[in-house]
Design an enzyme around this catalytic site. Structure first.
Site, PDB file in Angstrom:
ATOM      1  CD  GLU A 134      32.574 -37.029  -8.088  1.00 39.59           C
ATOM      2  OE1 GLU A 134      31.657 -36.968  -7.234  1.00 39.59           O
ATOM      3  OE2 GLU A 134      33.230 -36.071  -8.470  1.00 39.59           O
ATOM      4  CB  CYS A 172      30.446 -33.343  -5.345  1.00 43.67           C
ATOM      5  SG  CYS A 172      32.126 -33.830  -5.590  1.00 43.67           S
ATOM      6  N   GLY A 205      28.276 -34.935 -12.011  1.00 41.70           N
ATOM      7  CA  GLY A 205      27.149 -33.995 -11.972  1.00 41.70           C
ATOM      8  C   GLY A 205      26.119 -34.448 -10.949  1.00 41.70           C
ATOM      9  CB  SER A 206      22.606 -33.482 -10.499  1.00 41.74           C
ATOM     10  OG  SER A 206      22.021 -33.925 -11.718  1.00 41.74           O
ATOM     11  N   GLY A 240      23.165 -38.347 -13.479  1.00 41.33           N
ATOM     12  CA  GLY A 240      23.862 -39.637 -13.476  1.00 41.33           C
ATOM     13  C   GLY A 240      22.931 -40.805 -13.722  1.00 41.33           C
TER      14      GLY A 240
HETATM   15  C1  UN1 Z   1      33.919 -32.122  -6.787  1.00 38.95           C
HETATM   16  O1  UN1 Z   1      33.394 -31.294  -6.048  1.00 38.95           O
HETATM   17  O2  UN1 Z   1      33.325 -32.546  -7.805  1.00 38.95           O
HETATM   18  O3  UN1 Z   1      37.743 -33.419  -2.380  1.00 38.95           O
HETATM   19  C2  UN1 Z   1      35.309 -32.615  -6.596  1.00 38.95           C
HETATM   20  C3  UN1 Z   1      37.537 -32.297  -2.878  1.00 38.95           C
HETATM   21  C4  UN1 Z   1      38.205 -31.984  -4.186  1.00 38.95           C
HETATM   22  C5  UN1 Z   1      37.421 -32.490  -5.328  1.00 38.95           C
HETATM   23  C6  UN1 Z   1      35.971 -32.163  -5.333  1.00 38.95           C
HETATM   24  N1  UN1 Z   1      39.512 -32.558  -4.185  1.00 38.95           N
HETATM   25  O4  UN1 Z   1      36.842 -31.476  -2.336  1.00 38.95           O
END
Ligand code: UN1
Length: 515
Positions: A263, A297, A241-242, A246
């Site tokens: 993450e 992300c 998450g953000s 975290g």
């Molecule tokens: C995410 O956005 O939390 O590398 C994961 C990527 C994907 C996973 C993203 N395999 O863009």
């Protein structure tokens, strides 16, 4: 269409789903959360929220099930995961479509996401016979030393809306192969995908006689989230998450000396050298920044381009952006779906406005989409946006991660300047360079660490779309966790150093005599 999909995924008449409907009516009940279709803004279904008592029941079951599940030899756990992978293969298209319906990414990306879960099941099956510990020589005669990795306990898995299937998959498949049970707290924005995903895994587990291995707890952060992160029965909390989320999770888990795997956010840049393959760079930048409507992300948020090619590249980028087909994520012609909700649209509008006030030049986009008709007219659609930083590259808004398709463009003269700019953000998830010269690429990957400071570094590829085989995660405010491939499985295991004497005399380490 919606009803058919829900039927295929066994979500109709589901005990958790108190209402399923496709109309405009909204169920008025306190303990229900609605799952919305972001392409229309209309609710798809109402889902019963778990209470504190439900949380207690689930956690107690997970702790109890762990005591039995850990006794199953790892290769037998592999058999379970293999069957789960096959079960997902059977519904790849349907589950991928549900991801698209509920989260708003286009169907190809929804299917790609479920494919990531299938890939990690394959990886976990292989691991089931390869969770190696090392041996080391003992300093004492007639002694042996080895290290082993043991099941750890129930793992709490907290996930975000943007990868409502795969991020659980990365965690749960590795946790289960390591002998752990899993309790999943999904985002309340994408609960249907979580129900469908978890049900399949637990159905397969139940068929093999393993109850309560994969459980779901669908509840609020205030009730379920806070209880889970503070609960000593979870030796590991894995949270996606953000950065703010975290920071909170990390500090509460650390307060009870538990382990956390975080993450968090990214502020990912692509560096483009003047001698790069610019066609490749163009396509990758568009996918990286526009894919999933900028809600990965790993989305590309910053472009750091050599000043000699900036104008011509930006012109091509604008043309490409303006040809992106925006619309229904389930329509195979669509390249970009909606943002997740109105709050996200407001975040997007705020970022565009602020960046322009700070001297940024809007090259394209920056507005809501207003020309979609029918149900889509009420969806959360925006245009993909490029904002060029002013001379001197001073654009504070670009330091924030806005979960939207906004790309900020910066220019540089020397490669070192580009590296400094790329690293000069608090997050450290993903990074990329397009370069013709292998020296430039190698400097980016400098083994002494003077290049990219991120957990993921790509050469001649964009910042998103990681394969599951590598460890996934990032440094600095991204949280430091690693999920998915490589040796990430170790995070879900308890490490034990074993020293075994097989002689008749007592030997003390460090040569100590105690007679
Ligand atoms: C995410 O956005 O939390 O590398 C994961 C990527 C994907 C996973 C993203 N395999 O863009």
């Amino acid at each position: 269409m919606t009803h058919e999909l829900l039927t295929k995924l066994n979500l109709v008449n589901h005990p958790r789903i108190v209402t399923d409907f496709t109309g405009d009516e909204t169920p008025e009940k306190d303990n229900i959360v609605l799952s919305y279709n972001p392409a229309t803004g209309k609710p798809i279904a109402g889902i019963r929220l778990d209470s504190q008592e439900d949380y207690e029941v689930v956690t107690a079951k997970a702790a109890k099930a762990f005591k039995e599940f850990r006794k199953i030899p790892a290769p037998k756990r592999g058999e379970l995961i293999r069957r789960i992978g096959n079960a997902y293969r059977e519904v790849l298209e349907e589950l991928g479509s549900l991801v698209a319906l509920e989260m708003g990414k286009i169907k190809a990306e929804g299917i790609g996401e479920v494919q990531e879960t299938i890939d990690i099941t394959d990886f976990a099956v292989g691991l089931s016979r390869q969770m190696y510990g090392i041996t080391m020589p003992s300093e004492r005669p007639e002694h042996a030393m080895k290290e082993q990795w043991l099941p750890m306990g129930p793992v709490g898995i907290i996930t975000a809306f943007n990868f409502p299937n795969a991020v659980w998959g990365w965690n749960a498949m590795l946790a289960a192969i390591a002998g752990d049970t899993c309790v999943w707290k999904p985002s309340l924005i994408a609960p249907l995908t979580a129900i469908a995903t978890n049900d399949i895994a637990q159905r397969v587990a139940s068929e093999m006689g393993y109850e309560d291995i994969f459980q779901l707890v669908i509840g609020t952060d205030a009730i379920v989230g806070e209880s889970m992160i503070a609960d000593r029965r979870y030796p590991l909390i894995s949270a996606t998450g953000s950065c703010d989320m975290g920071r909170h999770v990390g500090s509460v888990v650390a307060g009870r000396l538990g382990k956390s795997l975080l993450e968090l956010g990214g502020n990912n840049a692509v560096i483009i050298e003047a001698d790069a393959n610019l066609d490749l760079a163009l396509q990758s930048t568009v996918f990286g920044s526009v894919g999933t409507c900028g809600q990965r992300c790993t989305s590309t948020r910053r472009l750091i381009i050599h000043e000699s090619i900036a104008d011509s590249f930006c012109a091509k980028l604008v043309t490409a952006y303006e040809s992106v087909r925006i619309g229904d994520p389930l329509d195979s012609n669509t390249l970009m779906g909606p943002l997740i909700n109105e709050q996200s649209v407001a975040g997007y509008e705020h970022a565009v406005k602020t960046a322009c006030e700070q001297g940024g030049t809007l090259l394209t986009g920056g507005t809501r989409v207003t020309n979609l008709e029918g149900d889509l007219a009420t969806g959360h659609f925006v245009t993909p946006t490029i904002i060029r930083a002013p001379e001197g590259n001073n654009l504070p808004m670009a330091l924030d991660e806005t979960f939207a398709p906004i790309l900020y463009v910066f220019t540089y003269k020397t490669l070192q300047e580009a590296f400094d700019m790329q690293n000069d953000v608090v997050q450290g998830l993903s990074s990329a360079i397009f370069a013709g010269s292998s020296n430039a690429a190698q400097r980016f990957l400098d083994p002494c660490g003077t290049g990219s400071d991120c957990g993921l570094a790509y050469v001649n590829l964009g910042t998103s779309g990681a394969e599951i085989g590598g460890a996934f995660g990032g440094e600095k405010d991204t949280g430091g966790g690693r999920e998915s491939g490589s040796d990430a499985w170790k995070a879900y295991s308890r490490r034990q150093t074993c020293t075994i004497g097989f002689g008749e005399t007592l030997e003390l380490a460090q040569g100590i005599r105690f007679e």
